[in-house]
Design an enzyme around this catalytic site. Structure first.
Site, PDB file in Angstrom:
ATOM      1  N   ASP A 198     -28.085  -1.359   8.432  1.00  0.00           N
ATOM      2  CA  ASP A 198     -27.834  -2.256   9.550  1.00  0.00           C
ATOM      3  C   ASP A 198     -26.341  -2.594   9.559  1.00  0.00           C
ATOM      4  O   ASP A 198     -25.593  -2.240   8.649  1.00  0.00           O
ATOM      5  CB  ASP A 198     -28.720  -3.510   9.474  1.00  0.00           C
ATOM      6  CG  ASP A 198     -28.938  -4.103  10.862  1.00  0.00           C
ATOM      7  OD1 ASP A 198     -28.143  -3.809  11.765  1.00  0.00           O
ATOM      8  OD2 ASP A 198     -29.901  -4.866  11.047  1.00  0.00           O
TER       9      ASP A 198
HETATM   10  C1  BGC Z   1     -29.152  -5.709  14.274  1.00  0.00           C
HETATM   11  C2  BGC Z   1     -29.862  -4.415  14.595  1.00  0.00           C
HETATM   12  C3  BGC Z   1     -29.089  -3.649  15.622  1.00  0.00           C
HETATM   13  C4  BGC Z   1     -27.690  -3.408  15.107  1.00  0.00           C
HETATM   14  C5  BGC Z   1     -26.833  -2.601  16.039  1.00  0.00           C
HETATM   15  C6  BGC Z   1     -27.699  -5.490  13.954  1.00  0.00           C
HETATM   16  O1  BGC Z   1     -27.006  -6.690  13.841  1.00  0.00           O
HETATM   17  O2  BGC Z   1     -29.801  -6.321  13.174  1.00  0.00           O
HETATM   18  O3  BGC Z   1     -31.170  -4.698  15.044  1.00  0.00           O
HETATM   19  O4  BGC Z   1     -29.737  -2.441  15.882  1.00  0.00           O
HETATM   20  O5  BGC Z   1     -27.058  -4.678  14.916  1.00  0.00           O
HETATM   21  O6  BGC Z   1     -26.511  -3.288  17.175  1.00  0.00           O
END
Ligand code: BGC
Length: 965
Positions: free
Chosen positions: A497
């Site tokens: 993530d």
């Molecule tokens: C979130 C994810 C997301 C990623 C990309 C993160 O902060 O937890 O769910 O896909 O950002 O935007």
């Protein structure tokens, strides 16, 4: 999610040189000229004709059709076509008709052609426009202008007026970048005139030393792409070779730096930084972008650099958070899962896939497989609820919707199961926290939905932010390697993530970024999202023997495999002209409306619904009633504003003799007033009245008093839902509770519609409303779908996929809890009722159903045992019932099992008086569980079986599973 808002890029400066001359007269050696052709269309590439022998001729391209223009037939002296004058070549001859317009007599600009620079090295250029109108008809053209980035051709846009006719006008543009879009516009005042304008373009290249003297070979070959530009078809370039062979062939050609580049995901958004990214792409150091930008031409430009200008031409994988829709916005996943109709989720994500791929994004960060047991956590909105079985079916369906049977198809994308794993169990519902999860709960509650997604073919997985057992997810070897690869044989890749690799340092699990990179890659985290920890550190880690080359190779294989599977090596570019037609078709809007009707749960109805035609005066009260944004949900894809609102849709749907009075009453949220406690905690300060400029409770009360029925559209602001949006209170936000109380006190029947990304605990709403719809965040068609339900054109059929607590003090609360050793003890001393207000599975419709006792037919003749129930529609109208099969294993030595577990459901439509016998097989799959080693198991012994309208309803039948069964 991006942590910073990108700064708006500076607008290029456009100046007009009034000393118009014919550019051929001022032609300097080295200038290049391109003339627009009458038949120019998006995607046209000019100058790729090797015969032209120019340094780089793809520097400009047409990116939009000739809007408002009508192409003219070529004239004898103006044959349509493109003429490029080589450096120092012959004088310019204008040979192309740009177009003409019929803009009416209302003095407006008509766009003649839109173009953009496609060479990042070009930052200034001149455009020559020949106004030839007067050749056709005098006195029709009033001026020419260059529009920049879609601005209207008036201040503050760069606009220059010229009265010239039959002359070239020169505009000089400085400070341009590849993201800028320029449009030649003509202002005319004669509706009858056929205005013809010729445009020529000349530009000067500011040299980029790294590009000096470079020639760009032709990549596109007959049926394959010569990505490594060696003029021969390598195995990895051959679409007819098996993917595994192509991966190995490419891997063999890669340097270590290129391999690490394939594990690196960056983010774009800030155009100012684009130029800094290009050298990285040329070196093959970027594998993927989180692409929030949306412009297909921009995306192609980035791709062109990776494909054309890097050694091996490995295309970039563009990813994006498309969660509940791209241009067409559907209800949030929590809402959609209330449909108990996995196929509906598949259909919705099929639309999202098409809209997304058309934009040039071939990878979506969805579906979210986390299990929602704690409504304080803002991200329950993105989940498919609290139940592992329902969530598994809904998430597998979403994977099918995104990927179809061929993720390489031009209307499909790769899915990404997230967040792996245990993210939803964060302590106290506080985002990014640690999760205390035992192996037993992990296996039977949190993992099944991921397992189902993997079985459905999901190509990628995202590791999560939380830690389990002290180990943050981006470094969790047990989850990413032992379970995912060793047990489940997952072949795709895991992406961390956002910044999660780097954040291993914040956790206190890694010493520095290099240590973090080592821990993450060794645990099985293949791609690093945004931390930029792998590229600068892993070579040294390999050298030091702390990471093996084999580990890196394996991670690269997984990434490349997905790139092959989505067809990037065959079709690295997206067809820019196809974007519009792929967005929000009429059938998509109809589907979004259907989704609203199937996701909205009717929690209470004293008989007021559906609204009678006799109710002539309707008051719509509350901050969501006429709101364009709140209805959309926490991930709004490409649409941040909905034209239809509940108010506008209701107005359209109501009979003409009915009146609708719309009163906002208060803001959806007020500036939060907080106070800091001694221990440093920040809490809402109830003693300070929040400010609310929209607060007009008296107006709302007056409207209610004057109405036959009140519809209240209230809830929580969408800003309190989604990521980093945990809540300590499960209340209406702002002054909505006061608004509700005052309106309810009028005694008028109130139909409340709750808009929210989580279950809220709203005792007064449940009690004082005549009817309650729980609409979640319904998306772009909220209004029409809710109008259908309110007026009874469609009957509700949704069931809660997440239990609604009575009070926040009960959470986490979910129906599939344990019986415990003291089932009747352990109650809260200060709260009488331990049950949820509405359990999982609950939901009403406009008719009623009766269930017979459950009948068990034992296994016989090779057929498994079956549970059967007879359901009768006892009401007065057709309706859909959702019978649910729950099981309980009474004794399990591997570990106690929950008091109830959902293991089947159906949606059955019955006419008044109609009956249906419904059977559910009692097979091993239905009754079994997963042991601590990950093996599916089913035990012989005693079970209880319910077929009921919701959890904790109905009477179970006893069932004994013998070893023979
Ligand atoms: C979130 C994810 C997301 C990623 C990309 C993160 O902060 O937890 O769910 O896909 O950002 O935007």
């Amino acid at each position: 999610m991006a942590e910073t808002t990108p700064a708006a890029p500076p607008t290029p400066v456009v100046t007009f040189d009034s000393q118009v001359t014919n550019p051929s007269g001022s032609q300097a050696p080295g200038d290049q000229y391109i003339f627009f052709a009458a038949n120019a269309k998006p995607g046209d590439k000019w100058g790729e004709d090797p015969a032209m022998n120019l340094v780089k001729l793809t520097d400009f391209s047409v990116s939009a059709p000739l809007a408002n223009s009508q192409l003219m037939p070529p004239e004898a002296n103006n044959p349509a076509g493109v003429k490029v004058i080589a450096p120092g070549g012959a004088p310019v001859v204008a040979t192309g008709l740009l177009g003409c317009n019929r803009s009416g007599d209302d003095k407006k600009y008509a766009d003649m052609a839109t173009f953009r620079i496609t060479n990042p090295a070009v930052t200034s250029f001149s455009i020559w426009v020949l106004d030839s109108t007067t050749k056709v008809r005098a006195n029709v053209n009033e001026g020419l202008a260059i529009r920049v980035n879609g601005c209207a051709p008036v201040a503050p846009c760069a606009t220059v007026k010229t009265d010239s006719a039959n002359e070239f006008s020169k505009f000089t543009i400085t400070g341009a970048s590849i993201s800028d879009v320029f449009t030649v516009a003509v202002l005319s005042s004669d509706g009858n005139g056929a205005h013809r304008t010729l445009a020529g373009l000349t530009f000067s290249v500011i040299p980029d030393p790294s590009m000096a003297g470079k020639k760009f070979p032709v990549i596109e070959q007959q049926g394959w792409n010569d990505l490594n530009k060696n003029a021969k078809k390598d195995v990895y370039e051959d679409p007819y070779q098996p993917v595994e062979k192509r991966v190995e062939n490419l891997l063999k050609q890669m340097t270590l730096e290129e391999k690490l580049g394939q594990l690196n995901q960056l983010v774009t958004g800030d155009r100012k930084n684009d130029q800094a990214l290009f050298p990285l792409m040329r070196r093959g150091e970027v594998s993927s972008y989180i692409w929030g930008r949306g412009v297909p031409a921009d995306r192609n430009q980035f791709q062109r650099i990776a494909v054309q200008e890097s050694r091996l031409g490995i295309p970039i994988l563009f990813g994006m958070d498309i969660i509940h829709g791209a241009t067409t916005l559907f209800p949030i996943a929590l809402g959609l899962s209330c449909s108990f109709d996995p196929e509906l989720l598949e259909r919705a994500q099929t639309v999202a896939a098409r809209e997304t791929r058309a934009e040039g994004v071939e990878w979506v960060f969805a579906p979210m497989c986390d299990l929602a047991r704690d409504p304080r956590w803002g991200r329950v909105a993105e989940t498919c609820g609290e139940d592992p079985y329902l969530s598994s079916l809904c998430n597998a369906a979403q994977v099918r919707g995104f990927q179809g049977t061929n993720p390489a198809a031009p209307d499909r994308v790769a899915a990404c199961l997230k967040h792996y794993v245990g993210y939803s169990a964060v302590t106290g519902g506080r985002d990014y926290n640690d999760s205390e999860i035992t192996e037993w709960t992990l296996r039977n509650a949190h993992l099944p939905s991921f397992d189902a997604g993997v079985k459905a073919g999901a190509l990628t997985i995202m590791s999560s932010f939380n830690a389990i057992d002290g180990i943050p997810a981006a470094a969790n070897h047990h989850a990413m390697t032992e379970i995912l690869r060793d047990e489940w044989k997952f072949k795709g890749f895991v992406v961390s993530d956002w910044l999660a690799v780097e954040q291993l340092v914040n956790w206190g699990y890694a010493k520095d970024k290099a240590d973090a990179a080592r821990l993450a890659i060794n645990a099985g985290n293949d791609m690093d999202m945004k931390s930029e920890a792998y590229v600068p550190n892993l070579a040294a880690e390999i050298k030091a023997g702390r990471v093996s080359l084999a580990t890196v190779d394996e991670a690269v294989r997984r990434v490349l495999r997905v790139k092959f599977q989505v067809g990037l090596f065959e079709r690295p570019y997206v067809d820019e002209s196809a974007y519009k037609a792929a967005q929000k078709k009429p059938e998509d809007i109809a589907l979004a409306r259907e989704c609203v009707t199937k996701s909205t749960v009717l929690l209470k109805n004293t008989g007021i619904l559906p609204l009678s035609k006799e109710l002539k005066k309707i008051a719509l009260i509350g901050p969501v009633g006429d709101d364009h944004r709140e209805i959309l949900g926490c991930w709004t894809g490409r649409t941040s504003w909905s034209k239809p609102t509940l108010a506008s849709a209701l107005k359209e749907a109501l009979p003409t003799d009915a009146t609708l009075t719309v009163v906002k009453g208060c803001a959806i949220n007020t500036v939060p007033t907080t106070k800091t406690l001694q221990d440093g905690k920040i809490v809402p300060d109830e003693s300070v009245p929040p400010t609310d400029a929209d607060l007009k409770i008296d107006e709302a009360v007056a409207a209610a008093k004057d109405a036959d029925v009140v519809i209240m559209a209230v809830g929580e602001t969408k800003g309190f839902t989604g990521e980093n949006a945990s809540r300590a209170f499960l209340t209406l936000t702002g002054n909505q509770q006061a608004l509700f109380d005052a309106v309810a006190a009028t005694g008028k029947p109130v139909v409340t519609i709750v808009f929210s990304g989580r279950p809220l605990a709203l005792p007064e709403v449940w009690e004082k409303s005549a009817a309650v719809f729980y609409a979640w965040q319904p998306g772009g068609e909220a209004g029409s779908g809710l109008a259908d339900l309110l007026l009874g054109n469609v009957a509700p059929s949704a069931r809660l996929s997440m239990s609604v607590p009575r009070h926040v003090g009960q959470v986490p609360i979910y129906y599939n809890y344990y019986n415990t050793g003291r089932p009747r003890s352990g109650q809260y001393r200060d709260m009488k009722d331990m049950d949820a207000k509405f359990w999982f599975g609950y939901g009403l419709t406009y008719t009623t159903f009766e269930y017979s006792p459950v009948k068990i037919t034992p296994a016989a003749n090779g057929k498994s045992a079956e549970a059967t129930v007879t359901i009768t529609n006892t009401g007065k109208r057709e309706g859909i019932e959702v019978p649910q099969l729950y099981i309980r294993q009474l004794v399990c030595h591997e570990g106690a099992r929950p008091k109830q577990e959902l293991r089947g459901f159906k949606r059955v439509k019955l006419q008044p008086g109609e009956k249906a016998d419904l059977s559910f097989p009692l097979t091993g799959d239905v009754l079994g569980y997963i042991d601590r080693k990950g093996n599916p198991r089913v035990d012989a012994g005693d079970y209880e079986i319910w077929i009921a309208p919701s959890a904790h309803a109905g009477t179970p039948a006893a069932f004994n599973l013998t070893p023979r069964d």
